[in-house]
Design an enzyme around this catalytic site. Sequence first.
Site, short mmCIF file in Angstrom:
data_model
loop_
_atom_site.label_atom_id
_atom_site.label_comp_id
_atom_site.label_asym_id
_atom_site.label_seq_id
_atom_site.Cartn_x
_atom_site.Cartn_y
_atom_site.Cartn_z
N LYS A 46 0.81 -1.21 0.00
CA LYS A 46 0.00 0.00 0.00
C LYS A 46 0.85 1.27 0.00
O LYS A 46 0.36 2.33 -0.37
CB LYS A 46 -0.94 -0.01 1.21
CG LYS A 46 -2.12 -0.96 1.05
CD LYS A 46 -2.95 -0.59 -0.16
CE LYS A 46 -4.31 -1.21 -0.20
NZ LYS A 46 -5.00 -0.99 -1.48
N ASP A 75 -4.83 -3.19 -6.57
CA ASP A 75 -5.21 -1.80 -6.87
C ASP A 75 -4.56 -1.21 -8.13
O ASP A 75 -5.19 -0.44 -8.83
CB ASP A 75 -4.86 -0.96 -5.62
CG ASP A 75 -5.29 0.48 -5.72
OD1 ASP A 75 -6.05 0.77 -6.63
OD2 ASP A 75 -4.85 1.28 -4.87
N ASP A 94 -11.13 1.51 -4.86
CA ASP A 94 -10.13 1.60 -5.93
C ASP A 94 -10.82 1.96 -7.25
O ASP A 94 -12.01 2.28 -7.29
CB ASP A 94 -9.37 0.28 -6.05
CG ASP A 94 -8.60 -0.05 -4.79
OD1 ASP A 94 -8.29 0.88 -4.02
OD2 ASP A 94 -8.30 -1.24 -4.57
N THR A 139 -8.36 -8.51 12.22
CA THR A 139 -6.97 -8.93 12.05
C THR A 139 -6.02 -7.75 12.19
O THR A 139 -6.30 -6.68 11.66
CB THR A 139 -6.78 -9.60 10.66
OG1 THR A 139 -5.38 -9.79 10.44
CG2 THR A 139 -7.36 -8.78 9.53
N THR A 141 -3.43 -7.40 10.71
CA THR A 141 -2.79 -7.15 9.41
C THR A 141 -3.46 -5.98 8.69
O THR A 141 -2.82 -5.25 7.94
CB THR A 141 -2.86 -8.42 8.52
OG1 THR A 141 -2.36 -9.52 9.28
CG2 THR A 141 -2.07 -8.24 7.25
N LYS A 142 -4.75 -5.84 8.86
CA LYS A 142 -5.47 -4.74 8.19
C LYS A 142 -6.45 -4.16 9.20
O LYS A 142 -7.49 -4.77 9.47
CB LYS A 142 -6.21 -5.26 6.95
CG LYS A 142 -6.87 -4.16 6.12
CD LYS A 142 -7.35 -4.71 4.78
CE LYS A 142 -7.81 -3.62 3.85
NZ LYS A 142 -9.24 -3.57 3.67
N SER A 203 -0.86 -13.06 7.02
CA SER A 203 0.11 -13.39 8.07
C SER A 203 0.29 -14.89 8.28
O SER A 203 1.40 -15.32 8.64
CB SER A 203 -0.30 -12.72 9.39
OG SER A 203 -1.61 -13.07 9.73
N MET A 295 -13.33 -35.49 34.88
CA MET A 295 -13.29 -34.04 35.12
C MET A 295 -11.85 -33.63 34.89
O MET A 295 -10.99 -33.92 35.71
CB MET A 295 -13.70 -33.73 36.57
CG MET A 295 -15.05 -34.27 36.96
SD MET A 295 -16.39 -33.41 36.13
CE MET A 295 -17.48 -34.76 35.69
N CYS A 455 -26.16 -27.20 34.03
CA CYS A 455 -24.81 -27.63 33.66
C CYS A 455 -24.75 -29.13 33.43
O CYS A 455 -24.11 -29.61 32.49
CB CYS A 455 -23.81 -27.26 34.75
SG CYS A 455 -23.72 -25.48 35.04
N1 3NM Z 1 -7.98 -7.56 3.10
P1 3NM Z 1 -4.48 -11.85 7.68
S1 3NM Z 1 -8.48 -8.35 5.45
C1 3NM Z 1 -5.53 -7.70 2.92
O1 3NM Z 1 -11.22 -7.68 4.51
C2 3NM Z 1 -6.77 -7.87 3.66
O2 3NM Z 1 -10.66 -7.13 2.54
C3 3NM Z 1 -8.97 -7.75 3.95
O3 3NM Z 1 -4.64 -10.55 6.80
C4 3NM Z 1 -10.39 -7.49 3.65
O4 3NM Z 1 -4.61 -13.02 6.78
C5 3NM Z 1 -6.87 -8.34 4.94
O5 3NM Z 1 -3.08 -11.73 8.23
C6 3NM Z 1 -5.76 -8.77 5.81
O6 3NM Z 1 -5.51 -11.80 8.75
C7 3NM Z 1 -5.80 -10.25 6.09
#
Ligand code: 3NM
Length: 529
Positions: A46, A75, A94, A139, A141-142, A203, A295, A455
């Site tokens: 990005k 993109d 995009d 995540t 990652t994003k 990831s 248990m 339970c």
């Molecule tokens: N796009 P990971 S989530 C690049 O929701 C990307 O469109 C996303 O990363 C979307 O596999 C994402 O590490 C990141 O969780 C996914």
Amino acid sequence: MGKPAVDYALYLVTDSSAAILGDRSLSHAVEASLKGGVTIVQLREKTADTAHLTSVARQLHGITRRYNVPLLINDRVDVALAVGCEGVHIGQDDMPLSTARQLLGPDAVIGVTVSTVDEALRACAGGADYLGIGTVYATPTKTNTKEIIGTAGVRHILAAIAAAGYDTTPTVCIGGLNGSNLQRVLFQSAAPAKALDGAAVVSAVMAAPDPEAAARDLVGLVRNPPAFQLDMDMGKGKGKGKGAAAADVSSVLAQVPAVVRSVHDATPLSHNMTNLVVQNFAANVALCMGASPIMANYGAEAADLCKLGGALVVNMGTVTAEGLANYLTALRAYNHAGRPVVFDPVGAGATSIRRAAVKTILSSAYLDVIKGNEGEIKTVFGDDGGGEQQHQQRGVDSTSTLDAPQKARLVRDLAAREKNVVVMTGATDFVSDGARTFAVDNGCEYLGVVTGTGCTLGTAISAAVASRPADRLVAVIAAVLHFEIAAELAAERPEVRGPGTFVPAFLDELFRIRQATARGDLAWLARAN
Ligand code: 3NM
């Protein structure tokens, strides 16, 4: 040339940020993942400037071509054109799909990110070659994802595009996917008319210490059905709560004695990870029904226990951080072994810790049966990060009571979402597998004034599903009837004058029903209501 045939099974999205790739080389990581079996690669950078991005793209395309795997650019249509790779992936913000198509031509592979039905239908109508559906789970990652949609959201989108005639458009999902949830997500996301074609990960491969091994594991998980899916009969009946067709009710009832008897004959293990209050009572209930209780709250023991042909009950009545970690370890072991698990989300909505625990458990493991009271089931339903029915729960606080049709709908919707069996206990219990929903009116008032009866019903259910995993709905109904009819018979005994005298009588009746059933005496079942 024509459009390349694409296998979407394991879709790698790159990320060369320090948090993901560290100081390793992008091209080495991508090549390793291709060796491991990644089937399509998207270069997603990005922040890189155009000259650098073009050079990285050219280098990666040299590698992906050797593995006969398509390379798409996130993109950047200009970069895709410059390097002559197979296509692009575009997000909702995009360049428009039609413009990208005009620029790249009919043979380019163009995928679109979608998180709603509208976006998905528009992308399909616009000629997208595939859809990337997400974000499934939050995540790191994003972090700027628009919507966390859960497996229910994915399933909703798949059902809608199939209904609109786009059942052949390939789809992958993305967001928070890894080796421990991939098979479950693919399984739970599948709509009746359309399943995902694969999964996209960042990831789970790019940040793995060994991307080749990680890719190999993941592709194996995508290509093979999960152990818990095998030998599973979800049932095709059309029962609807109290209005269930008589044939459904009688056919389920006809199978109840076989379940009670199979617990008696097979003595299945009932592995309880349960709270301190009910351990003794739960063990006695299991024994009286003919099961073998253990248990064992230490999750690591599940690796051995799950091989013994039993079932696991996770009852989060006294949840702690350590306890939650133990539940997850045990749930994964049972999922991996394909053995049933019963989840009892005790007090699910009571604290933010419990709500978070429910969310973690739901997104980490497949739960064959979820059993709870109305408030607990409402919390579980509202806590998967969204989904098609979630709006129904908004504004309903945990103290309000639903009427019978609403309860029946809630258990049905949750069971359909989770692809499992859901039991809501109460004066009338509702049991559903998403297709068939039944109401059970047995039981007695003492069940409400003795600690642990709810339970221990979870324990009873575990014994039944352990002996009858292929039809969990029938197994659950058998357990509920065995349990509640025993309670009714106990309450009617002359020596029972209150909750204290009720408990031993209840254990006696559980035992007597089992013995009678083994002898072929089914008089107790006439009380089923
Ligand atoms: N796009 P990971 S989530 C690049 O929701 C990307 O469109 C996303 O990363 C979307 O596999 C994402 O590490 C990141 O969780 C996914």
